[in-house]
Design a protein around this motif. Structure first.
Motif, PDB file in Angstrom:
ATOM      1  N   GLY A 113       8.144   4.809  -1.919  1.00 36.46           N
ATOM      2  CA  GLY A 113       7.620   4.050  -0.660  1.00 36.46           C
ATOM      3  C   GLY A 113       7.128   2.532  -1.040  1.00 36.46           C
ATOM      4  O   GLY A 113       7.153   1.801  -0.154  1.00 36.46           O
ATOM      5  N   ASP A 114       6.570   2.700  -2.263  1.00 33.49           N
ATOM      6  CA  ASP A 114       5.995   1.266  -2.659  1.00 33.49           C
ATOM      7  C   ASP A 114       6.776   0.309  -2.892  1.00 33.49           C
ATOM      8  O   ASP A 114       7.950   0.747  -3.305  1.00 33.49           O
ATOM      9  N   ILE A 115       6.461  -1.111  -2.779  1.00 31.50           N
ATOM     10  CA  ILE A 115       7.525  -2.076  -3.066  1.00 31.50           C
ATOM     11  C   ILE A 115       6.931  -2.591  -4.321  1.00 31.50           C
ATOM     12  O   ILE A 115       5.984  -3.125  -4.306  1.00 31.50           O
ATOM     13  N   VAL A 116       8.153  -2.733  -4.958  1.00 30.52           N
ATOM     14  CA  VAL A 116       7.924  -2.956  -6.435  1.00 30.52           C
ATOM     15  C   VAL A 116       8.805  -4.310  -6.919  1.00 30.52           C
ATOM     16  O   VAL A 116       9.918  -4.272  -6.343  1.00 30.52           O
ATOM     17  N   GLY A 117       8.428  -5.255  -7.891  1.00 33.88           N
ATOM     18  CA  GLY A 117       9.118  -6.160  -8.654  1.00 33.88           C
ATOM     19  C   GLY A 117       9.351  -5.917 -10.040  1.00 33.88           C
ATOM     20  O   GLY A 117       8.574  -5.306 -10.442  1.00 33.88           O
ATOM     21  N   ALA A 118      10.416  -6.168 -10.331  1.00 34.61           N
ATOM     22  CA  ALA A 118      10.884  -5.553 -11.785  1.00 34.61           C
ATOM     23  C   ALA A 118      11.766  -6.725 -12.294  1.00 34.61           C
ATOM     24  O   ALA A 118      12.554  -7.211 -11.867  1.00 34.61           O
ATOM     25  N   THR A 119      11.739  -7.071 -13.584  1.00 36.66           N
ATOM     26  CA  THR A 119      12.330  -7.811 -14.409  1.00 36.66           C
ATOM     27  C   THR A 119      12.665  -7.345 -15.637  1.00 36.66           C
ATOM     28  O   THR A 119      12.115  -6.163 -16.191  1.00 36.66           O
ATOM     29  N   CYS A 134      13.442  -2.656 -17.800  1.00 38.19           N
ATOM     30  CA  CYS A 134      12.313  -3.360 -17.572  1.00 38.19           C
ATOM     31  C   CYS A 134      11.472  -3.637 -18.461  1.00 38.19           C
ATOM     32  O   CYS A 134      10.934  -2.891 -19.591  1.00 38.19           O
ATOM     33  N   ASP A 135      10.912  -5.033 -18.591  1.00 39.30           N
ATOM     34  CA  ASP A 135      10.102  -5.546 -19.656  1.00 39.30           C
ATOM     35  C   ASP A 135       8.869  -6.179 -18.625  1.00 39.30           C
ATOM     36  O   ASP A 135       7.657  -6.627 -19.275  1.00 39.30           O
ATOM     37  N   SER A 136       8.960  -6.021 -17.315  1.00 40.40           N
ATOM     38  CA  SER A 136       7.769  -6.201 -16.560  1.00 40.40           C
ATOM     39  C   SER A 136       7.868  -5.637 -15.152  1.00 40.40           C
ATOM     40  O   SER A 136       9.058  -5.454 -14.850  1.00 40.40           O
ATOM     41  N   LEU A 137       6.897  -5.152 -14.812  1.00 38.46           N
ATOM     42  CA  LEU A 137       6.729  -4.080 -13.187  1.00 38.46           C
ATOM     43  C   LEU A 137       5.498  -4.833 -12.571  1.00 38.46           C
ATOM     44  O   LEU A 137       4.332  -4.924 -13.102  1.00 38.46           O
ATOM     45  N   ARG A 138       5.670  -4.866 -11.505  1.00 37.59           N
ATOM     46  CA  ARG A 138       4.494  -5.261 -10.683  1.00 37.59           C
ATOM     47  C   ARG A 138       4.635  -4.562  -9.077  1.00 37.59           C
ATOM     48  O   ARG A 138       5.830  -4.626  -8.537  1.00 37.59           O
ATOM     49  N   LEU A 139       3.210  -4.019  -8.623  1.00 41.15           N
ATOM     50  CA  LEU A 139       3.232  -3.360  -7.498  1.00 41.15           C
ATOM     51  C   LEU A 139       3.029  -4.615  -6.516  1.00 41.15           C
ATOM     52  O   LEU A 139       2.172  -5.518  -6.939  1.00 41.15           O
ATOM     53  N   LEU A 140       3.847  -4.658  -5.545  1.00 34.06           N
ATOM     54  CA  LEU A 140       3.867  -5.903  -4.496  1.00 34.06           C
ATOM     55  C   LEU A 140       3.237  -5.406  -3.154  1.00 34.06           C
ATOM     56  O   LEU A 140       2.505  -6.088  -2.453  1.00 34.06           O
ATOM     57  N   THR A 141       3.637  -4.173  -2.817  1.00 31.97           N
ATOM     58  CA  THR A 141       3.085  -3.558  -1.405  1.00 31.97           C
ATOM     59  C   THR A 141       2.722  -2.147  -1.662  1.00 31.97           C
ATOM     60  O   THR A 141       3.487  -1.505  -2.243  1.00 31.97           O
ATOM     61  N   LYS A 142       1.800  -1.627  -1.226  1.00 25.67           N
ATOM     62  CA  LYS A 142       1.464  -0.040  -1.330  1.00 25.67           C
ATOM     63  C   LYS A 142       1.655   0.385  -0.015  1.00 25.67           C
ATOM     64  O   LYS A 142       1.313   0.127   1.280  1.00 25.67           O
ATOM     65  N   SER A 143       2.478   1.616  -0.147  1.00 28.09           N
ATOM     66  CA  SER A 143       3.050   2.417   1.188  1.00 28.09           C
ATOM     67  C   SER A 143       1.834   3.343   1.165  1.00 28.09           C
ATOM     68  O   SER A 143       1.541   4.170   0.460  1.00 28.09           O
ATOM     69  N   LEU A 144       1.259   3.451   2.315  1.00 28.23           N
ATOM     70  CA  LEU A 144       0.182   4.383   2.813  1.00 28.23           C
ATOM     71  C   LEU A 144       0.776   5.528   3.445  1.00 28.23           C
ATOM     72  O   LEU A 144      -0.119   6.700   3.543  1.00 28.23           O
ATOM     73  N   ARG A 145       1.974   5.713   3.744  1.00 29.61           N
ATOM     74  CA  ARG A 145       2.608   7.205   4.498  1.00 29.61           C
ATOM     75  C   ARG A 145       3.827   7.536   3.589  1.00 29.61           C
ATOM     76  O   ARG A 145       4.424   6.886   3.009  1.00 29.61           O
TER      77      ARG A 145
END
Length: 503
Positions: A113-119, A134-145
């Motif tokens: 459910g988390d929204i993630v960016g990957a390169t 993936c050589d890079s990963l970022r959490l963009l939005t945390k899903s609470l449910r």
């Protein structure tokens, strides 16, 4: 698992996710807004479908993707995850040693459910699945449910309609239906543009609800100090434009009718209405047949579709029958008695349909048609010659003024379109409005109001014309094989839940 246990588990998972969010906030990196996406999943799947592992490795194709984490499989120092964006899914291959320090450890704590960016670079796994290494990963939005069960998706129909965002998130077939709806509307616009029609917009709040026999919604405008009505149809405004000199106009509009809710009806719905001067209802029937045949071919790639297990053929010539013919076909005992109000009332009594004393032959005949004949018309059929009594805006036939140059298109037993040669005789229209006003005063909540300004417009002269309305929602139902109108509306009207009433 009992419902109480399920609720307890959900609350526990939400609390855990909130704890993770708190840690993320404390890191100073929460909810970033500086990640740019370069590719969509479906484009990558399509454009590189023929590339094998060696070709991808040689090409070294860099991508930046973003979406919702749907599935995660952590396996020691290497993991796989499924990312879903607006176009579809793609796999991520995540290895600890390829990422900056600490990122892999953080990734292991992320949730579905988390929204993630990957390169990273495109690759194929040993099983042949296209993936992003993936050589890079970022959490963009945390899903609470927590998301619904990953294997079964969201199956509760009531929840699907009420929480459409969750339905779209977890059910790809639902997303596809609404992409198809957009495709249908786009095709219709392009079709009418190519034929020289002008797309216009008319008021949604009207001083008089006209253009259809329907119960309106009422609102109040404080500055104008007057009640207004949400439009039941744009018809009378579009025909004012014919008077003004716009001779080919159309509108794809929202209409509002304060009536029942069912698998075919929603209080607000989308209609296409078009009007063309110097044409009649025969032209509109031909145009409608051409439009729907081309639409099926363009959207589905075939002129023969399947709706709820039934084959519907848009490729063959549409049948054409009159209301009277359709009634007699299903009620042979009425042959030769269609002009007898007594015979028609007896038939309606036998069908259990209540009648009103002021109903004439035309209204009685229509009730019998809708009760016995309409549902039997499965293949595309134009039903013509509707009684003048129930067609207050349609032009009467010259050879028989008791019926009008009006048709409805029936497919799979339901009305898809309604059109007619327009009544442009101002005095005749005024008389019909007056009759409608009298019926409203007698208690018919759906009868039309008397629209004096529309009569004034007709008195300046409206060219002979044809107009038609096509129900977009029902058309989408047909082309997406949807059993209920709620399946093709992003946010259908729903009865309030107990919690809503308490609030």
């Amino acid at each position: 698992m009992a419902e109480k246990d399920q609720q307890h588990e959900e609350h526990r998972l939400i609390a855990e996710r909130r704890r993770k969010l708190g840690e993320w906030r404390n890191s100073g990196a929460a909810f970033p807004n500086d990640f740019g996406r370069t590719h969509l999943a479906a484009d990558l799947q399509r454009n590189y479908a023929e590339h094998d592992a060696e070709a991808l490795q040689a090409a070294a194709i860099p991508v930046q993707i973003a979406g919702r984490l749907i599935l995660k499989r952590v396996m020691g120092k290497a993991s796989f995850a499924t990312l879903r964006d607006m176009s579809g899914d793609i796999q991520l291959f995540v290895r600890r040693d390829d990422l900056p320090e600490g990122v892999y450890q953080s990734f292991k704590g992320w949730d579905a459910g988390d929204i993630v960016g990957a390169t990273g670079l495109l690759m194929r796994t040993q099983t042949g699945e296209l993936s992003v290494h993936c050589d890079s990963l970022r959490l963009l939005t945390k899903s609470l449910r927590p998301l619904p069960d990953k294997y079964h998706g969201l199956e509760d129909t009531e929840v699907r309609y009420r929480q459409r965002y969750l339905d779209l998130m977890t059910n790809p077939t639902v997303r596809e239906a609404f992409y198809t709806r957009s495709h249908i509307v786009r095709y219709i616009r392009e079709y009418f543009h190519a034929k020289g029609y002008l797309e216009v917009e008319t008021p949604m709040m009207q001083p008089i609800p006209g253009g259809a026999t329907a119960r309106p919604f009422v609102t109040h405008h404080n500055a104008l100090e007057r009640d207004l009505y949400l439009r039941v149809a744009p018809e009378l405004y579009l025909k004012r434009l014919l008077v003004g000199g716009f001779e080919k106009v159309y509108e794809i509009n929202r209409n509002f009718r304060n009536e029942g809710v069912s698998t075919r009806h929603n209080p607000e719905f989308t209609m296409l209405e078009f009007y063309e001067a110097y044409s009649d209802y025969r032209v509109a029937m031909d145009l409608t047949e051409d439009l729907l045949r081309g639409l099926a071919r363009d959207v589905l790639g075939t002129e023969s579709i399947t709706y709820q297990g039934e084959s519907i053929d848009f490729g063959s010539d549409f049948a054409r029958v009159t209301v009277a013919e359709a009634v007699v076909a299903q009620n042979p005992e009425l042959k030769g008695q269609l002009s007898s109000p007594e015979a028609l009332r007896l038939r309606l009594d036998a069908l259990g349909v209540p009648t009103q004393p002021h109903w004439g032959v035309g209204k009685l005949l229509l009730e019998i048609f809708e009760k016995t004949a309409e549902g039997e018309l499965r293949q595309p059929t134009f039903v013509t010659d509707y009684p003048t009594e129930v067609s207050p805006l349609a032009r009467p036939r010259d050879d028989d003024p008791s019926v009008t140059e009006r048709f409805e298109l029936i497919v799979a037993g339901r009305e898809i379109a309604n059109g007619f040669s327009e009544l442009n005789d101002a005095e005749d229209q005024a008389r019909r409005f007056q009759q409608q006003a009298e019926e409203k005063a007698a208690g018919d909540a759906e009868a039309m109001h008397y629209d004096a300004d529309y009569i004034r417009a007709l008195e300046y002269g409206m060219p002979p014309a044809v107009g038609e309305g096509i129900g977009i929602d029902r058309l989408v139902m047909l082309l997406t094989d949807a059993p209920s109108i709620r399946d093709v509306l992003l946010f259908p009207a729903m009865r309030p839940q107990a919690a809503d009433k308490a609030d």
